[in-house]
Scaffold this motif. Structure first.
Motif, PDB file in Angstrom:
ATOM      1  N   ARG A  60       4.446  -1.060  -7.746  1.00 63.35           N
ATOM      2  CA  ARG A  60       3.927   0.289  -7.903  1.00 63.35           C
ATOM      3  C   ARG A  60       3.605   0.546  -9.377  1.00 63.35           C
ATOM      4  NH1 ARG A  60       5.902   5.436  -9.038  1.00 63.35           N
ATOM      5  NH2 ARG A  60       4.895   7.138  -7.901  1.00 63.35           N
ATOM      6  N   ARG A  98       0.407  17.724  -0.835  1.00 64.65           N
ATOM      7  CA  ARG A  98       0.649  16.390  -1.400  1.00 64.65           C
ATOM      8  C   ARG A  98      -0.618  15.720  -1.900  1.00 64.65           C
ATOM      9  NH1 ARG A  98       3.995  13.990   3.564  1.00 64.65           N
ATOM     10  NH2 ARG A  98       2.281  15.078   4.616  1.00 64.65           N
ATOM     11  N   ILE A  99      -1.780  16.302  -1.598  1.00 61.14           N
ATOM     12  CA  ILE A  99      -3.023  15.689  -2.084  1.00 61.14           C
ATOM     13  C   ILE A  99      -3.089  15.758  -3.602  1.00 61.14           C
ATOM     14  CG2 ILE A  99      -4.279  16.171   0.048  1.00 61.14           C
ATOM     15  CD1 ILE A  99      -5.632  18.490  -1.401  1.00 61.14           C
ATOM     16  N   LEU A 101      -0.466  15.504  -5.593  1.00 54.44           N
ATOM     17  CA  LEU A 101       0.398  14.422  -6.048  1.00 54.44           C
ATOM     18  C   LEU A 101      -0.313  13.084  -5.925  1.00 54.44           C
ATOM     19  CD1 LEU A 101       3.158  13.403  -7.039  1.00 54.44           C
ATOM     20  CD2 LEU A 101       3.897  13.377  -4.642  1.00 54.44           C
ATOM     21  N   ALA A 102      -1.049  12.898  -4.829  1.00 57.74           N
ATOM     22  CA  ALA A 102      -1.793  11.652  -4.635  1.00 57.74           C
ATOM     23  C   ALA A 102      -2.879  11.500  -5.697  1.00 57.74           C
ATOM     24  CB  ALA A 102      -2.411  11.630  -3.240  1.00 57.74           C
ATOM     25  N   ALA A 103      -3.571  12.591  -5.996  1.00 59.52           N
ATOM     26  CA  ALA A 103      -4.617  12.522  -7.021  1.00 59.52           C
ATOM     27  C   ALA A 103      -4.016  12.221  -8.395  1.00 59.52           C
ATOM     28  CB  ALA A 103      -5.381  13.845  -7.061  1.00 59.52           C
ATOM     29  N   HIS A 104      -2.865  12.807  -8.688  1.00 60.31           N
ATOM     30  CA  HIS A 104      -2.198  12.545  -9.965  1.00 60.31           C
ATOM     31  C   HIS A 104      -1.758  11.090 -10.050  1.00 60.31           C
ATOM     32  CE1 HIS A 104       0.318  13.031 -13.475  1.00 60.31           C
ATOM     33  NE2 HIS A 104       1.380  12.632 -12.791  1.00 60.31           N
ATOM     34  N   THR A 105      -1.257  10.558  -8.938  1.00 59.84           N
ATOM     35  CA  THR A 105      -0.833   9.156  -8.912  1.00 59.84           C
ATOM     36  C   THR A 105      -1.997   8.214  -9.175  1.00 59.84           C
ATOM     37  OG1 THR A 105       0.890   9.727  -7.317  1.00 59.84           O
ATOM     38  CG2 THR A 105       0.321   7.404  -7.512  1.00 59.84           C
ATOM     39  N   LEU A 106      -3.183   8.602  -8.717  1.00 63.85           N
ATOM     40  CA  LEU A 106      -4.366   7.766  -8.909  1.00 63.85           C
ATOM     41  C   LEU A 106      -5.024   8.008 -10.265  1.00 63.85           C
ATOM     42  CD1 LEU A 106      -5.901   8.080  -5.338  1.00 63.85           C
ATOM     43  CD2 LEU A 106      -4.708   6.115  -6.308  1.00 63.85           C
TER      44      LEU A 106
END
Length: 587
Positions: free
Chosen positions: A305, A174-175, A177-182
């Motif tokens: 969001r 999931r890291i 996905l988190a990086a993509h979200t940021l």
């Protein structure tokens, strides 16, 4: 004195004594024997000749360059495969695992010979290009540095994947996905998050592959030319011709020294990227500005969001969608095609390696099965493999029992037990040849069994140790509290639970010993000729389909052993699930 005796568990010492004696006599002593041989006589002039001669300095530089090239390419090619394997489950994980495992457990001689059938003037590549009309005459693909690097990368990919797999498996996917979200793009997410977290696996894989490529002489001997000679190749040539043992020993020390220097440099370089693995503590000046009170009012306000700042365009989405399947197809073809090519060549009716074969025949299999030399070599390898398997399993069982679950110096002791994996195989084989020749063990089954046991033991110990660590120590304590002596506890509790791992270890030990090439080539000659030694001679002096037929038979045996190991594991898992289901129903 009494206090020291109380600290020593003599039962554990007696269990660890056999493997300690073996490693001292058959591993440490041969390595130490290289030193007096290398420094005998006029040692200064000998080493001066190595480092001042343009021929030897070029060989050393060529060895380091080719090894670094092969290691870098292997890392780049293997990382996505290790990542996909670490994220796979069920049937996809089994298929990917087999794609990596089959080449890994196949003899290096077999894999290298396959490239002769692919890159030769009448091989697969030239035949395909000529058939499609892209070229008018065969390309000179063999006997080049590119062919050597290609074969080394093919042999090293499984090692790199296994080194990376255990580390990548622990990374939370999931890291990304988190990086993509940021707002991070894919490249920044991978190189900024995944790669630093996997640096320990990268470091281990790079060192293992580099040592393997530095110590190889089979690929450059078959696929290279005199201008691309590697150091291990020269050492093997000196030993085989018996020209100069002292020079071979000096070259062995040079190889070990150069490999050590480069490994230290690689470890230091990769260590700079492991800052996330070892974060430093904040100093007092860095923490001085932190307020003792925290404003939590913002936590009560609703937060909308936001959309990711990085939006992938449609063409790149299509590329990303089909990138993984395309990569799996290409890497699978690269790993398996050299092995699959052997089968049609083995049934060829031609006198030389031609692909595709002009016709098909069983003549080469008939010649092998009717040849006393091939039958005797196979029987010799089978005997050595069986003896190595029994001896290795006995030593691995005693070692895991000696360590137990709470051995005080476990990390240090395990590092010593696994040390044969960290020494270039050709250096150990050189030391074994020099020391065994003094006591009459060269060209004997006993000498080869000792060498194979040293090389195979670390792998089998890791399998046995992993199985033993999964056994609940409370079971042995419960049996002991009911009056069972240590032998009865081992017979009724420990050994039955160890048996699945030992069964897999027995298959691996047999397979590794049967296919081991380097020590077999160094230590066998006329009286005792193993199958790898016979295959080595056949490929060097006669590139007929006869060697392809032998390679195809070895590959078939390897696949059967792998399938047998999978059946043992699956059967064990079914028994465990049935036992768990029975306990649940009774409860």
């Amino acid at each position: 004195m009494t206090r020291i005796q109380e600290m020593i568990d003599w039962r554990k010492v007696s269990l660890l004594a056999p493997v300690t004696i073996l490693l001292l006599v058959a591993f440490v002593l041969p390595l130490l024997y290289i030193v007096p041989e290398a420094f005998s006589g006029d040692a200064f002039q000998r080493f001066l000749r190595i480092f001042q001669s343009p021929v030897y300095t070029k060989i050393i530089w060529t060895t380091v360059r080719i090894s670094l090239e092969a290691t870098a390419i292997t890392l780049i090619v293997s990382f996505p495969l290790a990542w996909l394997l670490s994220r796979s489950k069920g049937a996809s994980a089994l298929i990917l695992g087999l794609i990596v495992l089959v080449p890994f457990l196949t003899s290096v001689l077999v894999r290298t010979f396959a490239w002769l059938a692919i890159l030769g003037q009448k091989g697969l590549v030239n035949a395909t290009l000529l058939g499609l009309g892209f070229i008018s005459e065969p390309l000179p693909l063999l006997f080049s540095e590119k062919a050597v690097v290609l074969a080394l990368v093919h042999s090293a990919i499984p090692m790199m994947v296994f080194a990376l797999f255990s580390v990548l498996r622990r990374i939370d996917g999931r890291i990304l996905l988190a990086a993509h979200t940021l707002g991070a793009n894919p490249a920044r997410a991978w190189f900024g998050m995944v790669v630093p977290l996997a640096i320990r696996g990268i470091q281990s894989g790079v060192i293992i592959v580099f040592l393997f490529t530095m110590a190889t002489f089979i690929a450059p001997a078959f696929l290279g030319n005199q201008r691309q000679q590697m150091l291990a190749q020269v050492i093997q040539s000196e030993i085989e011709t018996g020209a100069n043992w002292a020079l071979a020993a000096a070259l062995g020390i040079t190889l070990a020294a150069v490999a050590t220097i480069v490994v230290i440099g690689l470890s230091f370089f990769l260590g700079m990227f492991s800052r996330w693995q070892n974060p430093g503590e904040a100093t007092q000046s860095e923490t001085k500005h932190i307020s003792s009170t925290v404003d939590r009012s913002l936590l009560r306000n609703p937060v909308k969001r936001s959309e990711p700042r990085f939006n992938m365009s449609r063409p790149w989405r299509v590329v990303a969608k089909y990138a993984a399947p395309t990569y799996i197809v290409l890497i699978s073809a690269f790993l398996l095609l050299p092995l699959l090519v052997l089968f049609p060549v083995a049934f060829s009716s031609a006198e030389v390696l031609v692909f595709p074969p002009p016709g098909y025949s069983l003549r080469w299999f008939e010649e092998i099965l009717n040849s006393p030399e091939w039958i005797e070599a196979a029987w010799t390898s089978l005997q050595i493999g069986a003896a190595t398997s029994v001896l290795t399993l006995a030593l691995a069982t005693l070692t895991v029992l000696g360590f137990g679950h709470n051995f005080r110096f476990r990390n240090t002791a395990e590092a010593l037990m696994l040390s044969p994996m960290t020494v270039p195989a050709v250096v150990f084989a050189l030391g074994a040849y020099l020391s065994f020749s003094r006591v009459g063990l060269v060209d004997t089954k006993t000498g080869i069994i000792l060498a194979h046991t040293v090389l195979v033991f670390p792998v089998i110990y890791l399998v046995a140790s992993a199985t033993f660590s999964s056994i609940d120590p409370g079971l042995a304590k419960a049996a002991a509290s009911l009056g069972a002596n240590p032998f009865r506890v081992f017979k009724t509790i420990t050994f039955p639970l160890l048996l699945p791992g030992l069964s897999v270890g027995a298959l691996l030990a047999m397979l590794h010993s049967f296919d081991e090439s380097i020590a077999s080539i160094f230590l066998s000659n006329l009286s005792v000729k193993t199958l790898p030694r016979k295959l080595w001679e056949g490929i060097r002096f006669n590139t007929s389909p006869e060697s392809a037929a032998v390679s195809a038979m070895l590959l078939t045996a390897t696949c059967l052993v792998i399938l047998l190991g999978i059946m043992v594991i699956v059967r064990r898992q079914k028994r465990s699930s049935l036992a768990f289901q029975t306990d649940s129903d009774s409860a």
